[in-house]
Scaffold this motif. Structure first.
Motif, PDB file in Angstrom:
ATOM      1  N   VAL A 103       0.824  -1.211   0.000  1.00 15.98           N
ATOM      2  CA  VAL A 103       0.000   0.000   0.000  1.00 15.98           C
ATOM      3  C   VAL A 103       0.858   1.260   0.000  1.00 15.98           C
ATOM      4  O   VAL A 103       0.433   2.305  -0.487  1.00 15.98           O
ATOM      5  N   ALA A 104       2.081   1.179   0.523  1.00 17.28           N
ATOM      6  CA  ALA A 104       2.999   2.319   0.402  1.00 17.28           C
ATOM      7  C   ALA A 104       3.248   2.636  -1.069  1.00 17.28           C
ATOM      8  O   ALA A 104       3.299   3.811  -1.466  1.00 17.28           O
ATOM      9  N   TYR A 105       3.386   1.611  -1.880  1.00 20.00           N
ATOM     10  CA  TYR A 105       3.549   1.841  -3.315  1.00 20.00           C
ATOM     11  C   TYR A 105       2.276   2.424  -3.922  1.00 20.00           C
ATOM     12  O   TYR A 105       2.327   3.321  -4.769  1.00 20.00           O
ATOM     13  N   HIS A 106       1.113   1.929  -3.500  1.00 21.24           N
ATOM     14  CA  HIS A 106      -0.143   2.452  -4.043  1.00 21.24           C
ATOM     15  C   HIS A 106      -0.261   3.953  -3.759  1.00 21.24           C
ATOM     16  O   HIS A 106      -0.671   4.726  -4.622  1.00 21.24           O
ATOM     17  N   ARG A 107       0.092   4.338  -2.542  1.00 13.42           N
ATOM     18  CA  ARG A 107       0.012   5.755  -2.192  1.00 13.42           C
ATOM     19  C   ARG A 107       1.030   6.568  -2.982  1.00 13.42           C
ATOM     20  O   ARG A 107       0.733   7.656  -3.480  1.00 13.42           O
ATOM     21  N   ASP A 108       2.215   6.040  -3.094  1.00 18.47           N
ATOM     22  CA  ASP A 108       3.271   6.696  -3.864  1.00 18.47           C
ATOM     23  C   ASP A 108       2.832   6.915  -5.307  1.00 18.47           C
ATOM     24  O   ASP A 108       2.957   8.003  -5.864  1.00 18.47           O
ATOM     25  N   HIS A 109       2.265   5.872  -5.893  1.00 20.39           N
ATOM     26  CA  HIS A 109       1.868   5.930  -7.303  1.00 20.39           C
ATOM     27  C   HIS A 109       0.745   6.939  -7.523  1.00 20.39           C
ATOM     28  O   HIS A 109       0.796   7.760  -8.452  1.00 20.39           O
ATOM     29  N   SER A 110      -0.265   6.896  -6.669  1.00 22.20           N
ATOM     30  CA  SER A 110      -1.385   7.816  -6.833  1.00 22.20           C
ATOM     31  C   SER A 110      -0.963   9.260  -6.554  1.00 22.20           C
ATOM     32  O   SER A 110      -1.429  10.188  -7.236  1.00 22.20           O
ATOM     33  N   ALA A 111      -0.075   9.470  -5.578  1.00 24.98           N
ATOM     34  CA  ALA A 111       0.384  10.829  -5.280  1.00 24.98           C
ATOM     35  C   ALA A 111       1.109  11.432  -6.479  1.00 24.98           C
ATOM     36  O   ALA A 111       0.938  12.616  -6.792  1.00 24.98           O
ATOM     37  N   ARG A 112       1.895  10.623  -7.164  1.00 23.95           N
ATOM     38  CA  ARG A 112       2.594  11.136  -8.338  1.00 23.95           C
ATOM     39  C   ARG A 112       1.610  11.613  -9.397  1.00 23.95           C
ATOM     40  O   ARG A 112       1.812  12.648 -10.050  1.00 23.95           O
ATOM     41  N   TRP A 113       0.541  10.826  -9.587  1.00 22.95           N
ATOM     42  CA  TRP A 113      -0.423  11.202 -10.609  1.00 22.95           C
ATOM     43  C   TRP A 113      -1.204  12.449 -10.205  1.00 22.95           C
ATOM     44  O   TRP A 113      -1.516  13.305 -11.045  1.00 22.95           O
ATOM     45  N   VAL A 114      -1.548  12.568  -8.934  1.00 20.21           N
ATOM     46  CA  VAL A 114      -2.242  13.773  -8.478  1.00 20.21           C
ATOM     47  C   VAL A 114      -1.360  14.998  -8.702  1.00 20.21           C
ATOM     48  O   VAL A 114      -1.830  16.054  -9.148  1.00 20.21           O
ATOM     49  N   LEU A 115      -0.073  14.864  -8.416  1.00 13.63           N
ATOM     50  CA  LEU A 115       0.868  15.954  -8.668  1.00 13.63           C
ATOM     51  C   LEU A 115       0.978  16.265 -10.157  1.00 13.63           C
ATOM     52  O   LEU A 115       0.967  17.425 -10.578  1.00 13.63           O
ATOM     53  N   ARG A 116       1.065  15.222 -10.941  1.00 11.39           N
ATOM     54  CA  ARG A 116       1.249  15.396 -12.379  1.00 11.39           C
ATOM     55  C   ARG A 116       0.041  16.087 -13.013  1.00 11.39           C
ATOM     56  O   ARG A 116       0.190  16.976 -13.859  1.00 11.39           O
ATOM     57  N   LEU A 117      -1.157  15.702 -12.592  1.00 11.50           N
ATOM     58  CA  LEU A 117      -2.364  16.286 -13.163  1.00 11.50           C
ATOM     59  C   LEU A 117      -2.693  17.639 -12.538  1.00 11.50           C
ATOM     60  O   LEU A 117      -3.086  18.578 -13.227  1.00 11.50           O
ATOM     61  N   GLY A 118      -2.540  17.732 -11.217  1.00 16.76           N
ATOM     62  CA  GLY A 118      -2.873  18.985 -10.555  1.00 16.76           C
ATOM     63  C   GLY A 118      -1.957  20.123 -10.952  1.00 16.76           C
ATOM     64  O   GLY A 118      -2.409  21.269 -11.126  1.00 16.76           O
ATOM     65  N   ASP A 119      -0.681  19.840 -11.120  1.00 15.50           N
ATOM     66  CA  ASP A 119       0.296  20.870 -11.470  1.00 15.50           C
ATOM     67  C   ASP A 119       0.676  20.776 -12.941  1.00 15.50           C
ATOM     68  O   ASP A 119       1.798  21.078 -13.335  1.00 15.50           O
ATOM     69  N   GLY A 120      -0.287  20.335 -13.757  1.00 11.33           N
ATOM     70  CA  GLY A 120      -0.035  20.179 -15.178  1.00 11.33           C
ATOM     71  C   GLY A 120      -0.666  21.284 -15.992  1.00 11.33           C
ATOM     72  O   GLY A 120      -0.443  22.474 -15.740  1.00 11.33           O
ATOM     73  N   THR A 121      -1.494  20.920 -16.935  1.00  9.50           N
ATOM     74  CA  THR A 121      -2.167  21.910 -17.775  1.00  9.50           C
ATOM     75  C   THR A 121      -3.386  22.479 -17.047  1.00  9.50           C
ATOM     76  O   THR A 121      -3.826  21.945 -16.018  1.00  9.50           O
ATOM     77  N   ALA A 122      -3.948  23.515 -17.613  1.00  8.26           N
ATOM     78  CA  ALA A 122      -5.157  24.091 -17.019  1.00  8.26           C
ATOM     79  C   ALA A 122      -6.287  23.058 -17.004  1.00  8.26           C
ATOM     80  O   ALA A 122      -7.048  22.960 -16.022  1.00  8.26           O
ATOM     81  N   LEU A 123      -6.400  22.279 -18.067  1.00 11.53           N
ATOM     82  CA  LEU A 123      -7.460  21.266 -18.125  1.00 11.53           C
ATOM     83  C   LEU A 123      -7.221  20.162 -17.121  1.00 11.53           C
ATOM     84  O   LEU A 123      -8.148  19.729 -16.413  1.00 11.53           O
ATOM     85  N   SER A 124      -5.978  19.657 -17.025  1.00 12.33           N
ATOM     86  CA  SER A 124      -5.719  18.563 -16.082  1.00 12.33           C
ATOM     87  C   SER A 124      -5.903  19.043 -14.646  1.00 12.33           C
ATOM     88  O   SER A 124      -6.385  18.290 -13.791  1.00 12.33           O
ATOM     89  N   HIS A 125      -5.544  20.293 -14.377  1.00  8.14           N
ATOM     90  CA  HIS A 125      -5.761  20.869 -13.048  1.00  8.14           C
ATOM     91  C   HIS A 125      -7.259  20.909 -12.726  1.00  8.14           C
ATOM     92  O   HIS A 125      -7.679  20.535 -11.619  1.00  8.14           O
ATOM     93  N   GLU A 126      -8.046  21.353 -13.673  1.00  7.82           N
ATOM     94  CA  GLU A 126      -9.500  21.437 -13.467  1.00  7.82           C
ATOM     95  C   GLU A 126     -10.096  20.052 -13.224  1.00  7.82           C
ATOM     96  O   GLU A 126     -10.933  19.861 -12.329  1.00  7.82           O
ATOM     97  N   ARG A 127      -9.654  19.073 -14.008  1.00  2.81           N
ATOM     98  CA  ARG A 127     -10.184  17.711 -13.864  1.00  2.81           C
ATOM     99  C   ARG A 127      -9.769  17.096 -12.531  1.00  2.81           C
ATOM    100  O   ARG A 127     -10.543  16.391 -11.881  1.00  2.81           O
ATOM    101  N   MET A 128      -8.537  17.379 -12.099  1.00  2.00           N
ATOM    102  CA  MET A 128      -8.070  16.821 -10.834  1.00  2.00           C
ATOM    103  C   MET A 128      -8.801  17.458  -9.661  1.00  2.00           C
ATOM    104  O   MET A 128      -9.146  16.779  -8.690  1.00  2.00           O
ATOM    105  N   GLN A 129      -9.056  18.751  -9.747  1.00  6.92           N
ATOM    106  CA  GLN A 129      -9.806  19.410  -8.681  1.00  6.92           C
ATOM    107  C   GLN A 129     -11.227  18.862  -8.599  1.00  6.92           C
ATOM    108  O   GLN A 129     -11.756  18.613  -7.499  1.00  6.92           O
TER     109      GLN A 129
END
Length: 306
Positions: A184-210
């Protein structure tokens, strides 16, 4: 494509995402990394119940933890052939398999204590007999931002529980926790990376992540409500009172949200009906939809083997 962790690249991620992700690991928390240093532990499913513990309570607790993993693992498999890239299909499928493995041991332990088996518990129960939290139940509707938001919340919560359950007085629960911490440490690590990637990405990916965070946030409150079984077993040194992990879990979520340039949702948590929720067998209609698929083959061919 991401790479395996190395001394030069300990996160195992892409170089362009390293700066954002590195900010998360400034705190000295080894559970962020895959492989938290705990050795795998095997336990006899027929091990004696700890002194002073009601076997029915222990079985019920194993069912709770097992159902969370079982139902959510089924939802994760819906991403196979639907994920945005092949590597992500493999990652989500492996996450589902990790949780399914935890569910099998926990339901087998419950089956031993109640005179049944894991298959009967997985395939033979109806909706009111399941004890999973509502977070595990809905489909992500093929919204990848929702998928990673839910995985972040679920894995952060489950990791906090498993970390403490390594000291459980029940050897089977402790063994599942010791192995599950690494998974589960890996699961959290993996999902956190994607949240960072989408949230701090394009305007659209930020909107979708929010929007995905707004979708998942109402499920949060139930994760920290304490069932009487959990309270009794926590007093006996077997279980964890989920209310005790809320501060830790929300601290992790707040850190990821901030680093991803997102905003903590200001939405009400879902309530219960008469104080009852998933732990007491009161579920959303989504669980019935999931079980209709998950149990269909076993119910159509009862007793079949292959």
């Amino acid at each position: 494509m991401s790479t395996a962790p190395t001394d030069e690249n300990p996160t195992g991620g892409n170089e362009e995402h390293g700066t954002v992700y590195d900010a998360l690991v400034e705190a000295d928390d080894p559970r962020w990394a895959f492989g938290s240093g705990f050795d795998d532990v095997e336990a006899d499913l027929t091990a004696p119940v700890p002194d002073g513990v009601d076997p029915a309570d222990l079985a019920a607790y194993c069912v709770m933890l097992g159902d969370d993993a079982l139902v959510y693992s089924h939802r994760l498999t819906e991403w196979v052939t639907n994920a945005p890239e092949l590597e992500e299909e493999v990652a989500l499928a492996n996450t589902a398999l990790d949780l399914l493995g935890q569910a099998r041991v926990l339901l087998s332990r419950a089956g031993h204590l109640t005179g049944t088996d894991e298959d009967a518990l997985a395939y033979g129960r109806d909706v009111p007999e399941f004890r999973c939290v509502a977070l595990a139940e809905p489909s992500d509707d093929r919204d990848f931002a929702r998928a990673v938001a839910r995985l972040l919340v679920f894995s952060s919560w489950r990791l906090a529980l498993l970390h403490r359950l390594q000291d459980s007085a029940d050897p089977v629960v402790a063994a599942v926790a010791a192995k599950g911490v690494k998974e589960v440490a890996y699961h959290r690590d993996h999902s956190a990376r994607w949240v960072l990637r989408l949230g701090d990405g394009t305007a659209l990916s930020h909107e979708r992540m929010q929007a995905a965070l707004e979708w998942v946030w109402p499920f949060l409150g139930e994760l920290f409500r304490t069932d009487p079984v959990e309270r009794r077993l926590a007093d006996a040194g077997v279980a964890v009172d989920p209310a005790e992990v809320r501060e830790e879990v929300e601290g992790v979520l707040d850190m990821v949200i901030e680093r991803a340039t997102l905003t903590r949702p200001d939405v009400p948590e879902a309530g219960t009906v008469g104080g009852r929720g998933g732990r007491q067998g009161l579920h959303t209609e989504k669980l019935g939809h999931a079980l209709a698929e998950f149990q269909s083959l076993a119910r159509a061919h009862p007793g079949a083997t292959w």
